[in-house]
Design a protein around this motif. Structure first.
Motif, PDB file in Angstrom:
ATOM      1  N   ASP A 119       0.590   6.852  -6.555  1.00  0.00           N
ATOM      2  CA  ASP A 119      -0.752   7.421  -6.729  1.00  0.00           C
ATOM      3  C   ASP A 119      -1.588   6.564  -7.676  1.00  0.00           C
ATOM      4  O   ASP A 119      -2.254   7.062  -8.584  1.00  0.00           O
ATOM      5  CB  ASP A 119      -0.671   8.863  -7.239  1.00  0.00           C
ATOM      6  N   ASP A 151       0.518   4.140  -2.808  1.00  0.00           N
ATOM      7  CA  ASP A 151       0.278   5.545  -2.467  1.00  0.00           C
ATOM      8  C   ASP A 151       1.328   6.445  -3.103  1.00  0.00           C
ATOM      9  O   ASP A 151       1.014   7.520  -3.618  1.00  0.00           O
ATOM     10  CB  ASP A 151       0.282   5.727  -0.952  1.00  0.00           C
ATOM     11  N   PRO A 167       0.812  -1.225   0.000  1.00  0.00           N
ATOM     12  CA  PRO A 167       0.000   0.000   0.000  1.00  0.00           C
ATOM     13  C   PRO A 167       0.843   1.271   0.000  1.00  0.00           C
ATOM     14  O   PRO A 167       0.457   2.265  -0.633  1.00  0.00           O
ATOM     15  CB  PRO A 167      -0.821  -0.129   1.290  1.00  0.00           C
ATOM     16  N   ASP A 168       1.962   1.253   0.692  1.00  0.00           N
ATOM     17  CA  ASP A 168       2.815   2.443   0.722  1.00  0.00           C
ATOM     18  C   ASP A 168       3.337   2.773  -0.678  1.00  0.00           C
ATOM     19  O   ASP A 168       3.387   3.941  -1.078  1.00  0.00           O
ATOM     20  CB  ASP A 168       3.996   2.226   1.672  1.00  0.00           C
ATOM     21  N   THR A 198      -4.318   3.193  -7.596  1.00  0.00           N
ATOM     22  CA  THR A 198      -5.116   2.223  -6.853  1.00  0.00           C
ATOM     23  C   THR A 198      -5.031   0.888  -7.575  1.00  0.00           C
ATOM     24  O   THR A 198      -5.489   0.768  -8.723  1.00  0.00           O
ATOM     25  CB  THR A 198      -6.588   2.661  -6.771  1.00  0.00           C
TER      26      THR A 198
END
Length: 351
Positions: A208, A205, A201-202, A210
């Motif tokens: 940017d 993120d 997930p990091d 999903t």
């Protein structure tokens, strides 16, 4: 017969000088063209990228033809040029599955190589036909290569492809709970990057993005002859260094790719986590990238506790196995790698 007048010294001198004058003019023209090419090449990645692409395209076509001889007679269903995006041929996929399949199958999604500036799904279609014949749905993806597309466009497109595959799993014969991300060369880098997006997930993120599929859907990765450390790549010199630096300039849109976010985020060896999926990784002993890229990634994944299966060959092994050796199925070593890949897939999927 009329006798010709004797040639005087002045005439002989002129006759000798004329061809040399023409040669000097020709050499001068060549030098001028070379100078123009050098100037343009210093200002734009296009000239070098097109040269590299021409060479790689010829090699890719020849390798695909070599693999064709090894495709078994197993009857397959083939759905070609399926559009997953709106960029024409750039965003299409080829789908293969056994004609006997009674339902969805574990699915291998393969990203082709070509130094990020060449190649197409057709280059890997024969290999995917072979894998499909063993009881898998296999999908070869196109994406926009550089310099026509600039990083991270390809990453977004591949994420879109995974979204399409997930949404259309039933019609494609895909078991969306058993997806294997695979690739060769630049495609292995991209496959490792997509797997990192899905499992970190990091990192998602930071990019940017999903992820289009969940970590629970990604059961494995297959990485052949890839690049995973861009800082190490930037240290290469000679013709290989020139080639990779030219390709990265074309793909990234900047000469400073090694120092900026492009090189940093493409270097998946720095971003993989303990949640990275079980991985098969291989490279030829005659390929410098094996020792510079594949071995270090395998070691990093093992340090993190990831289950890793490797197929490396001792440095003195003869013949020295080149980059993308796994596609040269006339070689017994390539057939060994294929069987080990199939054993790996069988161990981590359920049919």
């Amino acid at each position: 017969m009329t006798a010709s007048a004797p040639e005087n010294e002045s005439t002989r001198t002129k006759n000798v000088r004329r061809p040399w004058r023409r040669t000097r003019i020709a050499v001068g023209c060549i030098a001028a063209v070379a100078a123009v090419v050098a100037v343009v090449g210093a200002l734009s990645p296009w000239p070098s990228a097109m040269i590299i692409r021409a060479v790689f395209t010829k090699g890719g076509d020849e390798t695909a033809a070599e693999m064709d001889k090894h495709v078994p007679d197993t009857k397959l269903t083939e759905t070609l040029d399926v559009a997953y995006g709106d960029k024409g041929a750039d965003t299409t996929m080829d789908v293969f599955a056994p004609a006997s399949a009674a339902g969805p199958l574990p699915t291998i999604v393969w990203i082709h190589g070509g130094a990020w500036i060449s190649g197409s799904k057709e280059n890997v279609d024969p290999y995917l036909r072979i894998l499909a014949g063993e009881g898998y749905t296999t999908i070869a993806l196109n994406y926009t290569i550089g310099p026509e597309g600039v990083y991270p466009l390809a990453v977004h497109q591949l994420n879109d492809a995974l979204a399409y595959i997930d949404a259309h799993a039933a019609e494609l014969g895909v078991d969306a709970s058993q997806i294997v991300l695979a690739g060769d060369s630049a495609g292995a880098q991209l496959a490792s990057q997509m797997a990192t997006l899905v499992t970190s997930p990091d990192y998602a993120d930071l990019m940017d993005i999903t992820p289009a599929i969940g970590a629970d859907q990604l059961v494995a990765t297959v990485l052949n002859c890839g690049v995973y450390d861009l800082a190490a790549l930037a240290e290469l010199d000679g013709i290989a260094g020139w080639g990779f630096k030219s390709a990265m300039w074309a793909y990234s849109g900047t000469k400073t790719w090694a120092e900026d976010a492009t090189g940093a985020t493409m270097s998946t060896v720095d971003w993989v986590t303990k949640d990275f999926p079980t991985t098969y990784i291989s490279g030829g002993n005659g390929d410098g990238l094996t020792w510079l890229q594949s071995v270090p990634l395998a070691q990093r994944l093992e340090e993190l506790g990831v289950d890793v299966t490797t197929q490396f060959w001792p440095a003195p092994h003869e013949p020295a196995l080149p980059h993308e050796y796994q596609f040269h199925l006339d070689l017994p070593e390539a057939r060994t790698a294929l069987q080990k890949t199939l054993d790996f897939l069988d161990a981590h999927t359920t049919r």
